[in-house]
Every structure is written in C-alpha cells, then in structure tokens.
Design a protein around this motif. Structure first.
Motif, PDB file in Angstrom:
ATOM      1  N   GLU A  94       0.833  -1.084  -0.008  1.00 37.24           N
ATOM      2  CA  GLU A  94      -0.037   0.006  -0.193  1.00 37.24           C
ATOM      3  C   GLU A  94       0.964   1.154  -0.029  1.00 37.24           C
ATOM      4  O   GLU A  94       1.881   1.397   0.771  1.00 37.24           O
ATOM      5  CB  GLU A  94      -0.934  -0.145   1.105  1.00 37.24           C
ATOM      6  CG  GLU A  94      -1.942  -1.055   1.210  1.00 37.24           C
ATOM      7  CD  GLU A  94      -2.687  -1.236   2.472  1.00 37.24           C
ATOM      8  OE1 GLU A  94      -2.984  -0.291   3.204  1.00 37.24           O
ATOM      9  OE2 GLU A  94      -3.253  -2.299   2.833  1.00 37.24           O
ATOM     10  N   ARG A  98      -2.690   3.514   6.395  1.00 37.52           N
ATOM     11  CA  ARG A  98      -4.185   3.436   6.759  1.00 37.52           C
ATOM     12  C   ARG A  98      -4.477   3.898   8.163  1.00 37.52           C
ATOM     13  O   ARG A  98      -4.973   3.317   8.947  1.00 37.52           O
ATOM     14  CB  ARG A  98      -4.561   1.878   6.738  1.00 37.52           C
ATOM     15  CG  ARG A  98      -4.403   1.373   5.273  1.00 37.52           C
ATOM     16  CD  ARG A  98      -4.757  -0.081   5.052  1.00 37.52           C
ATOM     17  NE  ARG A  98      -6.518  -0.272   5.157  1.00 37.52           N
ATOM     18  CZ  ARG A  98      -6.869  -1.321   4.765  1.00 37.52           C
ATOM     19  NH1 ARG A  98      -6.470  -2.432   4.593  1.00 37.52           N
ATOM     20  NH2 ARG A  98      -8.334  -1.239   4.806  1.00 37.52           N
ATOM     21  N   ARG A 191     -15.001   0.075   0.391  1.00 37.24           N
ATOM     22  CA  ARG A 191     -14.133  -0.924   0.494  1.00 37.24           C
ATOM     23  C   ARG A 191     -14.411  -1.943  -0.395  1.00 37.24           C
ATOM     24  O   ARG A 191     -13.622  -2.821  -0.889  1.00 37.24           O
ATOM     25  CB  ARG A 191     -14.447  -1.773   1.863  1.00 37.24           C
ATOM     26  CG  ARG A 191     -13.683  -1.102   3.206  1.00 37.24           C
ATOM     27  CD  ARG A 191     -14.142  -1.733   4.562  1.00 37.24           C
ATOM     28  NE  ARG A 191     -13.422  -3.107   4.303  1.00 37.24           N
ATOM     29  CZ  ARG A 191     -13.980  -4.002   5.264  1.00 37.24           C
ATOM     30  NH1 ARG A 191     -14.868  -3.897   5.965  1.00 37.24           N
ATOM     31  NH2 ARG A 191     -13.488  -5.435   5.140  1.00 37.24           N
ATOM     32  N   ALA A 194     -12.875  -0.260  -4.056  1.00 30.88           N
ATOM     33  CA  ALA A 194     -11.560   0.359  -4.380  1.00 30.88           C
ATOM     34  C   ALA A 194     -10.515  -0.692  -3.636  1.00 30.88           C
ATOM     35  O   ALA A 194     -10.663  -0.734  -2.593  1.00 30.88           O
ATOM     36  CB  ALA A 194     -11.373   1.887  -4.240  1.00 30.88           C
ATOM     37  N   GLN A 195      -9.242  -0.694  -4.320  1.00 30.66           N
ATOM     38  CA  GLN A 195      -8.198  -1.658  -3.533  1.00 30.66           C
ATOM     39  C   GLN A 195      -7.603  -0.461  -2.654  1.00 30.66           C
ATOM     40  O   GLN A 195      -7.562   0.717  -2.955  1.00 30.66           O
ATOM     41  CB  GLN A 195      -7.436  -2.082  -4.425  1.00 30.66           C
ATOM     42  CG  GLN A 195      -8.091  -3.233  -5.330  1.00 30.66           C
ATOM     43  CD  GLN A 195      -8.870  -4.474  -4.556  1.00 30.66           C
ATOM     44  OE1 GLN A 195      -7.870  -4.928  -3.613  1.00 30.66           O
ATOM     45  NE2 GLN A 195      -9.805  -5.016  -4.880  1.00 30.66           N
ATOM     46  N   PRO A 196      -6.992  -0.896  -1.648  1.00 32.16           N
ATOM     47  CA  PRO A 196      -6.081  -0.023  -0.817  1.00 32.16           C
ATOM     48  C   PRO A 196      -4.929   0.515  -1.590  1.00 32.16           C
ATOM     49  O   PRO A 196      -4.387  -0.260  -2.361  1.00 32.16           O
ATOM     50  CB  PRO A 196      -5.537  -1.126   0.255  1.00 32.16           C
ATOM     51  CG  PRO A 196      -6.714  -2.021   0.413  1.00 32.16           C
ATOM     52  CD  PRO A 196      -7.168  -2.492  -0.861  1.00 32.16           C
ATOM     53  N   ALA A 198      -5.495   2.748  -3.802  1.00 31.43           N
ATOM     54  CA  ALA A 198      -6.174   3.469  -5.032  1.00 31.43           C
ATOM     55  C   ALA A 198      -6.557   4.844  -4.939  1.00 31.43           C
ATOM     56  O   ALA A 198      -6.975   4.907  -3.645  1.00 31.43           O
ATOM     57  CB  ALA A 198      -7.292   2.516  -5.487  1.00 31.43           C
ATOM     58  N   LEU A 219      -7.211   4.317   0.949  1.00 34.35           N
ATOM     59  CA  LEU A 219      -7.530   5.046  -0.277  1.00 34.35           C
ATOM     60  C   LEU A 219      -6.986   6.440  -0.355  1.00 34.35           C
ATOM     61  O   LEU A 219      -6.591   6.897   0.722  1.00 34.35           O
ATOM     62  CB  LEU A 219      -9.016   5.072  -0.695  1.00 34.35           C
ATOM     63  CG  LEU A 219      -9.790   3.560  -0.460  1.00 34.35           C
ATOM     64  CD1 LEU A 219     -11.244   3.916  -0.769  1.00 34.35           C
ATOM     65  CD2 LEU A 219      -9.180   2.874  -1.371  1.00 34.35           C
ATOM     66  N   ARG A 246     -11.249   4.635 -10.300  1.00 40.56           N
ATOM     67  CA  ARG A 246     -12.296   3.858 -10.480  1.00 40.56           C
ATOM     68  C   ARG A 246     -13.726   4.145  -9.635  1.00 40.56           C
ATOM     69  O   ARG A 246     -14.558   3.366  -9.684  1.00 40.56           O
ATOM     70  CB  ARG A 246     -12.226   2.259 -10.510  1.00 40.56           C
ATOM     71  CG  ARG A 246     -11.061   2.072 -11.686  1.00 40.56           C
ATOM     72  CD  ARG A 246     -11.637   2.346 -13.064  1.00 40.56           C
ATOM     73  NE  ARG A 246     -10.727   2.004 -14.077  1.00 40.56           N
ATOM     74  CZ  ARG A 246      -9.783   2.658 -14.824  1.00 40.56           C
ATOM     75  NH1 ARG A 246     -10.175   3.866 -14.387  1.00 40.56           N
ATOM     76  NH2 ARG A 246      -9.051   2.246 -15.753  1.00 40.56           N
ATOM     77  N   ARG A 339     -20.647  -8.258  -3.972  1.00 40.92           N
ATOM     78  CA  ARG A 339     -19.429  -7.758  -3.334  1.00 40.92           C
ATOM     79  C   ARG A 339     -19.876  -6.921  -2.145  1.00 40.92           C
ATOM     80  O   ARG A 339     -19.393  -6.939  -0.797  1.00 40.92           O
ATOM     81  CB  ARG A 339     -18.444  -7.112  -3.996  1.00 40.92           C
ATOM     82  CG  ARG A 339     -17.299  -6.618  -3.442  1.00 40.92           C
ATOM     83  CD  ARG A 339     -15.957  -6.043  -4.083  1.00 40.92           C
ATOM     84  NE  ARG A 339     -15.391  -6.926  -5.289  1.00 40.92           N
ATOM     85  CZ  ARG A 339     -14.554  -6.579  -6.113  1.00 40.92           C
ATOM     86  NH1 ARG A 339     -13.971  -5.517  -5.818  1.00 40.92           N
ATOM     87  NH2 ARG A 339     -14.082  -7.682  -7.017  1.00 40.92           N
TER      88      ARG A 339
END
Length: 489
Positions: A94, A98, A191, A194-196, A198, A219, A246, A339
């Motif tokens: 990452e 976070r 969550r 988006a991926q960590p 991003a 993020l 995205r 998801r």
C-alpha cells in the motif's frame, strides 16, 4: 421524594455501610431494610440491584444479598507503544497509510460545553426529532411476531422494498441492502469498490466523514472542485484521465458543506463520464428528507435512471430522525451487489431486527409525513433567520450559495493571505460561547480559502440562532482587532 431519588439515596447509604460486613457476609434482609428506611420494597430492591451492578454485592435467589469478594487489584498500565510501529508498517504494497483521523467527525459529534451555542452540530435538535412517533413505532415493533428473531442478512424485505421505492421506480427490494446508517454504508461501498492504495475522486469541499472513511480504507482521496451547480464535469473527466480512478463519491442533492444541487445539465454527464472511465459513482443521498419547503420539486436520484449499474446509492433515515435511529440502505445493480453484500455481512452480520421493524412502523405511519413537512418548514425558517442575522451582524463573511436543503451554511472568510483567520475564528468563537466547524477538514488538499460551516439544525430555535450570531460577531471583531503574528523563518 421521588422514587428515583430514593433509590439513589438508599444505594449511597448502603454503599457507605458495606465496610461493616466481611466479604461473603449476608446483608440485612429486604424486609429489615424496608422497615429501617421506611422505603417501599421496590425501592429497596432497586437499590440492592444497583450495588450488584457495581460489583459490590452478590444476590442469591432465596438467600438474600451478600457483600461481594474484593475486586482484583488494578493492574499497572500496559505498554502498548509497540502498536505504533506495527500499525504504521504493514509490510504490504500500500502506498497510502491506513491511518484514521476522526477529528472532522468529532467536531460535529462532541457536544459543546454547557452554555455554548451549538452551531457545529450535524443532527436535528431534540425539539425537531419525531420522538413520540419513534417511541410509538418502537413499541409497536417490539410486539410484532418474530420481532426479536434473527433478520435476513440483507434486511427485512418490506423495508428494502420501501427504500427501493424511495430511491427510484426502476429499483426493487432485490437491489437494496439494509445498513446501520449512512456512514456504515459509505464504508462498505468504498471497501467494495477500491483496492487499498487506489485513488478515489471526491468533491472539493466534501463531507469529512467520507474522507476519514476513505483514508481508513487506505484510499487516496483526489479533489474535484464544485461550484454553485455542483461538481464540474470538465475537471471530473480530467481527474479520471490523470489518476486512473475507478470511484467517484458525490452528493448531488444539497451537498455537504456547500448545499449545492447538481445541475440538471450535469447529471447525465457525470454518470456518462464515470461510465466511460469504467468507474462507479457512489451517490450519497443523505439530505433528501431535509429539503426546505421552498426548495421546489426535487430531482430524482442518479440511481433512478441508471440501467448500467454505474451508481451505488447510499441513503439513510438517521438525518431526518435521530442520531440513534441508525437505519440506512445501499442500492446497486449487477455483480457489485454481491461484493457489497459480502462486506456488509463480514462487518456487521445484520442490522438489529427491532430497529428495522421500528423503521417500517415509522415510515408507514401518518406521523412520518407530518414530521417531514414540519421539519421542511422549520429548516427554511431557521435558514432564513440565520442568513438575516449574518448579513446584519457579519456582512464581511461571504455566503456563495443559499441552500434549499440540509441544515447548514458554508461561509467564506476574508483571505488574510496568512491562512490564519479560520483557526483564529473557531477559537475566538468558542471563547465567546459558540461552537462552529472549521472549513479545513472538508478539503482533502490545500483549501483555496478559509471557510467555516454554521449549522442551524442542532440549536433549540430562533432565539438561540440570534444569540449565536451575536456571539459570533463579538468573536470576529476580536479576530480583526488581533494583530497578525509573524512566524520565525
């Protein structure tokens, strides 16, 4: 003497007499205490129960009450400093730490000291909340068959169907998940989408709670400026192109903090731009039930006309009811719903069934419509009163946009060039007896100018608004009279 006071007073007396007894020794019987203190059996029972809850006595059915064994000695504070290293070094790929900064949220969640006018609150004052209707709904809900059994993980079908109808006619109950309020729904959406590490595009300025949620998920918020017609499409398209993001999070209706409404000419364009970028739009529709009665017809949600599933919709009952009435919804179409559902289950399993049942009772009652009409009229009256007072007392503060919904005003301070006016204003206001929200937490990058946000929903009424603005004027005069301090180079 009222019984509640008698219980507290009797418990205090008994607490002071406990040292007369050895650990495990039986206390006088309830009958003896009734006779000694001339109290009712109920009062004695409740006083003993209070001591039991404190761990000072132990009750044994049929035997009486006994002094409890001494509590274990308090351990010295543990050394948890190692966690600072562990939490700041995941060892993963990452690029964004976070970390969790909740200061922007705590500004609106922490009650100010007694006597301070609450211009920084984010929820309806108790006088505006439908307390009777909520109490009645909760009582009826508790008597519903199966009200205390486990609910479906997606939420009660009837409640999901109600939210679907509110969001738009093209949605059904199958497109909706019930959440524990809007903040929980936002966290789930971010969550899921988006991926960590991003980027996620956000309006600038925007809701600090969303920024905190995004950063806690690892993020990277990227600002896209708004004007009086909402987010600017040309800058949005460029932001998608430059960052490869995205996800876009936006509030098309009564945006927080500016109060703007996304213009009709921009609505379809925003969704189109996101679709061409292969991105989702998280629509935070938090204020639809806080429209002022001069707002006119409201535009439909972005999700209402979205056949391709670009929009993930978030809404909630909380803002229009009570901060403790935490029932919201997530709506989406396509594979993303699965998801969202998985993350929702992992995070919270499900939302309390009695609360869902109470929500159904509330929104299905005639009281719901009456409440919304009452709040709509009162918010317009309060908004007008605050604007009138500000223009009279503080003409130097600019109000770029007069909102037709929501519960706050977004004011621009004169730019001193040093950027110190905002923090000085907030501090001076608190000294003068009024709490206001600084503008800095609403920006994820350098703000273009100093701002403050003034809420008119958390105060008792018009008299408190007038008094709060008067105190604010005193604070501002103090700020202007304070000479600037040059920082050492």
């Amino acid at each position: 003497m009222q019984e509640r006071s008698s219980v507290a007073e009797l418990a205090e007396v008994l607490r002071g007499e406990l040292n007369r007894y050895s650990p495990g020794e039986k206390l006088p019987s309830s009958r003896a205490l009734v006779e000694r203190f001339k109290a009712s059996p109920v009062t004695v029972s409740r006083a003993i129960a209070r001591l039991a809850a404190e761990g000072l006595v132990v009750t044994r059915p049929g035997s009486g009450a006994f002094r409890a064994e001494p509590l274990a000695p308090v351990r010295p504070p543990a050394d948890t400093s190692w966690q600072e290293v562990s939490l700041s070094g995941d060892g993963g790929p990452e690029v964004v730490p976070r970390t969790v900064d909740a200061s922007g949220l705590l500004v609106t969640l922490t009650p100010p000291p007694t006597g301070v006018v609450e211009f920084n609150g984010g929820y309806l004052h108790s006088s505006l909340q439908p307390e009777r209707a909520m109490a009645a709904a909760l009582a009826r809900a508790g008597r519903r068959p199966g009200a205390w059994s486990r609910p479906p993980t997606d939420g009660l079908t009837a409640l999901r169907a109600w939210f679907a109808r509110e969001i738009g006619p093209a949605l059904t109950a199958a497109d909706v998940l019930i959440t524990a309020g809007g903040q929980s729904a936002l966290a789930t959406a971010l969550r899921a989408l988006a991926q960590p590490g991003a980027p996620v595009l956000v309006e600038s300025p925007t809701y600090p709670g969303m920024l905190a949620t995004a950063r806690a998920a690892g993020l990277r918020p990227v600002p896209v400026p708004v004007d009086t017609d909402g987010i600017r499409p040309e800058l949005l398209a460029e932001a998608f192109r430059v960052t490869g993001a995205r996800v876009l999070v936006c509030q098309p209706l009564f945006q927080n903090p500016t109060g703007t409404v996304l213009a009709g000419t921009r609505r379809a364009e925003v969704v189109r731009i996101a679709r061409e970028a292969g991105a989702f739009v998280v629509e935070d529709d938090f204020a639809r039930n806080l429209a002022h009665d001069d707002a006119g017809p409201l535009p439909a949600s972005l999700a209402a006309d979205d056949p391709d599933g670009v929009v993930v919709h978030v809404c909630s009952l909380t803002k229009a009811t009570s901060p403790s009435f935490r029932v919201g919804a997530l709506a989406a179409r396509g594979p993303v719903l699965e998801r969202l559902r998985a993350i929702q289950v992992v995070d919270s399993l499900f939302v309390s069934r009695p609360l869902q049942e109470a929500a159904l009772e509330l929104v299905g009652s005639p009281a719901w419509g009456r409440h919304l009409r009452s709040v709509s009229a009162e918010l317009r009256t309060r908004r007008t009163a605050m604007i009138t007072a500000l223009r009279r007392e503080l003409p130097g503060l600019a109000l770029p946009h007069i909102p037709a919904g929501g519960g706050s005003l977004w004011l621009r301070l004169p730019d001193s060039g040093a950027g110190a006016d905002e923090s000085a204003m907030v501090a001076a206001a608190l000294r003068a007896g009024v709490a206001i929200a600084p503008g800095r937490p609403y920006f994820c990058a350098e703000p273009p100018a100093p701002h403050v946000r003034l809420s008119f929903v958390a105060v008792a009424g018009l008299a408190e608004i007038a008094e709060g603005v008067r105190r604010l004027c005193t604070a501002w005069e103090g700020v202007l009279d304070t000479p600037a301090v040059s920082l050492p180079s």
